[in-house]
Write a protein that holds these residues in place. Structure first.
Motif, PDB file in Angstrom:
ATOM      1  N   SER A 463      61.027   7.335  39.038  1.00 27.93           N
ATOM      2  CA  SER A 463      60.942   6.437  37.891  1.00 27.93           C
ATOM      3  C   SER A 463      61.592   5.079  38.136  1.00 27.93           C
ATOM      4  CB  SER A 463      61.556   7.100  36.657  1.00 27.93           C
ATOM      5  OG  SER A 463      62.893   7.457  36.950  1.00 27.93           O
ATOM      6  N   LYS A 464      62.539   5.019  39.088  1.00 25.89           N
ATOM      7  CA  LYS A 464      63.220   3.737  39.301  1.00 25.89           C
ATOM      8  C   LYS A 464      63.172   3.263  40.732  1.00 25.89           C
ATOM      9  CE  LYS A 464      66.500   4.091  35.516  1.00 25.89           C
ATOM     10  NZ  LYS A 464      67.892   4.294  35.116  1.00 25.89           N
ATOM     11  N   CYS A 465      63.120   1.944  40.917  1.00 24.29           N
ATOM     12  CA  CYS A 465      63.115   1.346  42.256  1.00 24.29           C
ATOM     13  C   CYS A 465      64.457   1.606  42.915  1.00 24.29           C
ATOM     14  CB  CYS A 465      62.860  -0.149  42.171  1.00 24.29           C
ATOM     15  SG  CYS A 465      62.986  -1.003  43.760  1.00 24.29           S
ATOM     16  N   LEU A 466      64.427   2.080  44.148  1.00 26.30           N
ATOM     17  CA  LEU A 466      65.683   2.420  44.821  1.00 26.30           C
ATOM     18  C   LEU A 466      66.566   1.205  45.074  1.00 26.30           C
ATOM     19  CD1 LEU A 466      65.297   3.253  48.634  1.00 26.30           C
ATOM     20  CD2 LEU A 466      63.734   1.774  47.350  1.00 26.30           C
ATOM     21  N   VAL A 467      65.985   0.007  45.095  1.00 25.69           N
ATOM     22  CA  VAL A 467      66.787  -1.195  45.374  1.00 25.69           C
ATOM     23  C   VAL A 467      67.283  -1.838  44.084  1.00 25.69           C
ATOM     24  CG1 VAL A 467      66.847  -3.445  46.529  1.00 25.69           C
ATOM     25  CG2 VAL A 467      65.472  -1.571  47.497  1.00 25.69           C
ATOM     26  N   CYS A 468      66.344  -2.247  43.216  1.00 25.98           N
ATOM     27  CA  CYS A 468      66.741  -3.029  42.039  1.00 25.98           C
ATOM     28  C   CYS A 468      66.955  -2.183  40.798  1.00 25.98           C
ATOM     29  CB  CYS A 468      65.707  -4.121  41.759  1.00 25.98           C
ATOM     30  SG  CYS A 468      64.087  -3.457  41.272  1.00 25.98           S
ATOM     31  N   GLY A 469      66.531  -0.930  40.844  1.00 27.02           N
ATOM     32  CA  GLY A 469      66.742  -0.048  39.708  1.00 27.02           C
ATOM     33  C   GLY A 469      65.766  -0.276  38.565  1.00 27.02           C
ATOM     34  N   GLU A 470      64.846  -1.240  38.735  1.00 23.89           N
ATOM     35  CA  GLU A 470      63.831  -1.455  37.699  1.00 23.89           C
ATOM     36  C   GLU A 470      62.801  -0.318  37.724  1.00 23.89           C
ATOM     37  OE1 GLU A 470      63.709  -4.270  35.527  1.00 23.89           O
ATOM     38  OE2 GLU A 470      65.752  -4.475  36.329  1.00 23.89           O
ATOM     39  N   HIS A 471      61.859  -0.404  36.797  1.00 21.95           N
ATOM     40  CA  HIS A 471      60.796   0.597  36.724  1.00 21.95           C
ATOM     41  C   HIS A 471      60.055   0.720  38.071  1.00 21.95           C
ATOM     42  CE1 HIS A 471      57.316   2.832  35.407  1.00 21.95           C
ATOM     43  NE2 HIS A 471      56.523   1.836  35.798  1.00 21.95           N
ATOM     44  N   ALA A 472      59.874   1.935  38.530  1.00 25.72           N
ATOM     45  CA  ALA A 472      59.166   2.158  39.789  1.00 25.72           C
ATOM     46  C   ALA A 472      57.663   2.174  39.545  1.00 25.72           C
ATOM     47  CB  ALA A 472      59.610   3.461  40.430  1.00 25.72           C
ATOM     48  N   GLU A 473      56.990   1.161  40.094  1.00 23.34           N
ATOM     49  CA  GLU A 473      55.533   1.143  39.997  1.00 23.34           C
ATOM     50  C   GLU A 473      54.934   2.252  40.869  1.00 23.34           C
ATOM     51  OE1 GLU A 473      53.200  -0.618  38.398  1.00 23.34           O
ATOM     52  OE2 GLU A 473      54.692  -1.715  37.217  1.00 23.34           O
ATOM     53  N   HIS A 474      55.610   2.490  41.989  1.00 21.87           N
ATOM     54  CA  HIS A 474      55.071   3.422  42.976  1.00 21.87           C
ATOM     55  C   HIS A 474      56.153   4.340  43.514  1.00 21.87           C
ATOM     56  CE1 HIS A 474      51.494   0.939  43.117  1.00 21.87           C
ATOM     57  NE2 HIS A 474      52.252  -0.113  43.361  1.00 21.87           N
ATOM     58  N   THR A 475      55.714   5.510  43.953  1.00 22.08           N
ATOM     59  CA  THR A 475      56.583   6.404  44.705  1.00 22.08           C
ATOM     60  C   THR A 475      56.156   6.300  46.162  1.00 22.08           C
ATOM     61  OG1 THR A 475      56.806   7.841  42.798  1.00 22.08           O
ATOM     62  CG2 THR A 475      57.353   8.783  44.951  1.00 22.08           C
ATOM     63  N   VAL A 476      57.125   5.955  47.013  1.00 20.74           N
ATOM     64  CA  VAL A 476      56.783   5.543  48.378  1.00 20.74           C
ATOM     65  C   VAL A 476      57.473   6.435  49.408  1.00 20.74           C
ATOM     66  CG1 VAL A 476      57.011   3.628  50.045  1.00 20.74           C
ATOM     67  CG2 VAL A 476      56.461   3.147  47.650  1.00 20.74           C
ATOM     68  N   VAL A 477      56.783   6.656  50.526  1.00 11.88           N
ATOM     69  CA  VAL A 477      57.403   7.318  51.675  1.00 11.88           C
ATOM     70  C   VAL A 477      57.921   6.240  52.620  1.00 11.88           C
ATOM     71  CG1 VAL A 477      57.013   8.751  53.719  1.00 11.88           C
ATOM     72  CG2 VAL A 477      55.921   9.347  51.544  1.00 11.88           C
ATOM     73  N   PHE A 478      59.228   6.304  52.899  1.00 12.22           N
ATOM     74  CA  PHE A 478      59.824   5.381  53.872  1.00 12.22           C
ATOM     75  C   PHE A 478      60.221   6.164  55.124  1.00 12.22           C
ATOM     76  CE2 PHE A 478      60.731   3.236  49.823  1.00 12.22           C
ATOM     77  CZ  PHE A 478      60.430   1.919  50.120  1.00 12.22           C
ATOM     78  N   ALA A 479      60.138   5.507  56.276  1.00 17.16           N
ATOM     79  CA  ALA A 479      60.621   6.128  57.505  1.00 17.16           C
ATOM     80  C   ALA A 479      60.720   5.084  58.601  1.00 17.16           C
ATOM     81  CB  ALA A 479      59.682   7.252  57.949  1.00 17.16           C
ATOM     82  N   ARG A 480      61.559   5.371  59.575  1.00 18.02           N
ATOM     83  CA  ARG A 480      61.484   4.585  60.802  1.00 18.02           C
ATOM     84  C   ARG A 480      60.194   5.008  61.499  1.00 18.02           C
ATOM     85  NH1 ARG A 480      67.710   5.706  61.749  1.00 18.02           N
ATOM     86  NH2 ARG A 480      68.512   4.012  60.448  1.00 18.02           N
ATOM     87  N   ALA A 481      59.574   4.041  62.148  1.00 17.95           N
ATOM     88  CA  ALA A 481      58.239   4.340  62.671  1.00 17.95           C
ATOM     89  C   ALA A 481      58.039   3.853  64.105  1.00 17.95           C
ATOM     90  CB  ALA A 481      57.182   3.692  61.779  1.00 17.95           C
ATOM     91  N   TYR A 482      57.143   4.538  64.820  1.00 20.30           N
ATOM     92  CA  TYR A 482      56.703   4.059  66.142  1.00 20.30           C
ATOM     93  C   TYR A 482      55.647   2.993  65.937  1.00 20.30           C
ATOM     94  CZ  TYR A 482      59.283   7.628  68.590  1.00 20.30           C
ATOM     95  OH  TYR A 482      60.291   8.395  69.105  1.00 20.30           O
TER      96      TYR A 482
END
Lengths: 482, 482
Positions: A463-482
């Motif tokens: 529900s919330k953006c991990l950085v700014c804490g505002e409403h989360a438009e999206h749920t995202v997968v983050f990872a370090r990548a090749y």
């Protein structure tokens, strides 16, 4: 025994240094070699055969969905890149240029293709006149070049092999349907054939293909927790149609721009497969893609050798005839133990052992490369037993990779939580995102992880953006990548 | 009917202008299109599928003779060409050069490969240490580039597709045996699969591959009497081994240079096939290579249409299931006559017609593209009848091409006789040659014909050189060539 031991220690353990493990394995298994050209590798027969098997299966899937193959020129005139603004900005930094040929300077520089949207666009404009010419569904198997600064065999090389599908459609709906159809083809292929579970989703705008309206990807988790983008499918809207004037007379006799798509997978799939399934003993190849599915090794003392080898050869002929990719190693100058290690290192999924006692009992021993499971089976049922065990191994490899991904998938609410997670644990992170490029950038700068995609089916909605804490438009997968 | 008529007249008759006929046919049948890059064509799906079929069959033959595929880099450093003197002289005039990449000037120019002896040589030197590593038998399917001044689609284009085999052996005997083995593979393939009779022989020194000790070729006669070199196989001696330091420890533990070979065929085979079999109605494709082997056309009035199409679909399913490459054209907005012309132009070897009367009688009509022969056959025997007729067509096409070659093959004793023959008649000429480059050059200057090869099995042996009248060392086939 000393030979066996030495053998094992030649591969750096994954836990010690995953990157060194990877290089050790692909060199030792003779999949590739470095070439004298910066960033380019040689695909040796053992490595190239993986690509041939991938091609064969994927090509069948493309043809079943109505596509035909063609071949377009390697060279792309400089002026072509200028026609689509985002495209030129995206690819210009990576292009090699031919400036001279046959002793003369060229009037216009020619790029070596990094991808062929522009060339297909130019030709499609010639070929498409009416809605009757649509959809146009063409794929190309080709080499492409992107002058990369940091390269890694299979995963990122200056020249690589791939396929690129390019299609043109009457309507946005049809083009979007095609975009998703090919993403599904990729997912099914990678999961069924390479035994790699993937996450389907849409790329964020910053990670889109240069010139696309939407980019979708499948993302896979390697054994070091990093991500590999295993395939992408793009809805290009009318951007390339406008740039290259791909127009058609519609059913009401009105001139319209076509809607186009493109999609591709490359030889990086080979790298991904190795990093998903390999272990400290070497490669582990899923049966469907393995050049050799079964290695047959006669064992026992010299006095029974001829008899045993004779029986192995008979069983070999039966399996071969049934289409199993099988080999016999009956060399007498290396020990069975050495052979066991050798073919485990090379990733052969199934080992068949036959010794004098097995002869007496009418049985053989089958050993799985991945689990080490042994099955003692009747010789008269061999084909069925081999087929069953190969299918079991294929499924087990997929399940094992899926479990690994689940075990290394973390939920976070804030950037601090994510930083802690990335420092303590390898793996993917699921988090909310407001949709702003600034927040996405901050994640990258502070964690080294990039957004992989916005999954179609996230485990949960944030529900919330991990950085700014505002409403989360999206749920995202983050990872370090090749 | 006016549509049918217009249709036929769009193709220039062969007798009027063979070159125009060729271009008309390949464009109309949608095999290719010109690209915006000088001398490069686009292989459209109908043309590329011919190449896919060629690849599949040839690849099987390569693998059956112990070869494996690999992939080597597109780029070749300039210094590599310098290592073999004849090689650099032969290829330098045709090379395109990459001089910049990713915004920077390269320290060393990179050629786009015109052939890969040098790159294989470099890697083989790394991989080969002992006689145990030999023979090394690798093939590569790849694109290559030679910046040609005069180009002709398929037959001579700046970029083309080909395969190049590169092998290394312990002894001269083994390497020579390989050279001849692959020439035989080519001859058998071209004769059996493409239905083109060829003349096997050795090239004269002036026509040798740049860097070869011996070059062997297969030569085919086109319908305008000109020759196409359809495949070459080279014994390279130790020339490339010395240049690239490919050495191995032999069975006596002495360091030796390896003996190497190379051999290749290219997409020019597509051009040759068209020029050997095509006629004023268009393409004629041998069944083995045809993308569509059988076209099924329902005929008769509207009232029986659904019934007829239903039966055609059933028969289609049977043929398809048995592996026949078959299509149905059941469009109702074009006439059967128009369709007949269309698929004749596209070279589909066999047409199947089914009308209401055929329904009643339980039969179908089969029509050969090449001879026009009609066979009325029982529906219950359809598969066997189709297979027989396809085999007959394949054999007839070969026989017809062979007869054409025999009818256009002339014996001459002197240069004057040859000049007269070349002016009055198209075709090949068999003549004696003393072996001097000067006499060979004079033939070329005065007749426009080049030595094609010194056939292994000439019709007869010539005793005197056609130019100088001295003793003929060789009996040579001369022809104008593509």
């Amino acid at each position: 025994m000393s030979k066996d031991k030495q053998f094992v220690t030649e591969i750096t353990p994954q836990g010690e240094d995953f990157s060194r493990w990877y290089i050790d394995v692909i060199k030792k298994a003779e999949l590739m070699d470095y070439s004298p050209v910066r960033g380019c590798i040689v695909f040796r027969p053992e490595g190239y055969e993986l690509w041939e098997n991938i091609q064969r299966d994927l090509d069948r899937r493309f043809k079943e969905t109505g596509h035909r193959n063609a071949y377009f020129p390697l060279f792309i005139p400089e002026s072509f890149f200028q026609k689509e603004k985002e495209h030129v900005e995206g690819f210009n930094p990576e292009l090699p240029w031919v400036t001279e040929a046959a002793g003369e300077k060229l009037e216009e520089r020619l790029a070596i293709r990094p991808t062929s949207e522009t060339m297909f666009g130019h030709m499609y404009a010639k070929w498409i006149q009416s809605y009757r010419d649509l959809p146009l569904l063409i794929n190309q198997w080709a080499n492409v070049v992107r002058w990369e600064k940091r390269t890694l065999p299979f995963l990122r090389t200056s020249e690589f092999l791939w396929q690129e599908g390019h299609t043109a459609h009457e309507t946005e709906d049809e083009a979007r349907e095609e975009t998703m159809r090919m993403l599904t083809v990729y997912r099914e292929f990678v999961e069924e054939f390479l035994a790699i579970p993937v996450i389907e989703g849409e790329k964020t705008p910053s990670e889109r293909f240069a010139g696309a309206v939407n980019t979708y990807s499948i993302e896979a988790m390697m054994k070091d927790g990093k991500a590999v983008q295993a395939g992408t499918s793009h809805y290009l809207g009318t951007k390339f149609a406008v740039a290259f004037d791909i127009k058609y007379l519609d059913r009401e006799n009105t001139l319209q721009f076509a809607h186009t798509t493109s999609w591709g997978v490359s030889t990086r799939l080979i790298g991904a497969m190795i990093m998903v399934h390999g272990d400290d003993r070497g490669l582990a190849l899923p049966p469907k893609v393995a050049p050799t599915q079964v290695i047959m090794i006669p064992i026992g003392p010299a006095k029974t050798r001829d008899q045993v080898v004779g029986r192995v050869d008979e069983l070999y002929a039966d399996l071969k005839k049934a289409g199993i990719r099988v080999k016999v190693d009956d060399r007498s100058d290396v020990s069975p133990g050495w052979k066991f290690n050798e073919y485990e290192m090379r990733g052969v999924p199934l080992r068949l052992e036959l010794g004098p006692r097995d002869m007496e009992n009418g049985q053989v021993v089958l050993v799985s490369r991945v689990s080490g499971e042994k099955r003692i089976v009747r010789q008269e049922n061999l084909l069925a037993e081999v087929e069953t065990m190969l299918a079991d191994i294929q499924r087990d490899m997929y399940e094992k990779a899926k479990k690994f991904r689940e075990d290394n998938f973390y939920d976070v609410e804030t950037l601090d939580e994510m930083k802690a997670s990335m420092e303590e644990k390898r793996g993917f992170v699921l988090a909310g995102w407001c949709g702003s490029a600034a927040c996405e950038k901050q994640v990258k700068e502070e964690t080294g992880a990039t957004s992989r995609n916005i999954p179609f089916e996230p485990e949960k909605k944030k529900s919330k953006c991990l950085v700014c804490g505002e409403h989360a438009e999206h749920t995202v997968v983050f990872a370090r990548a090749y």
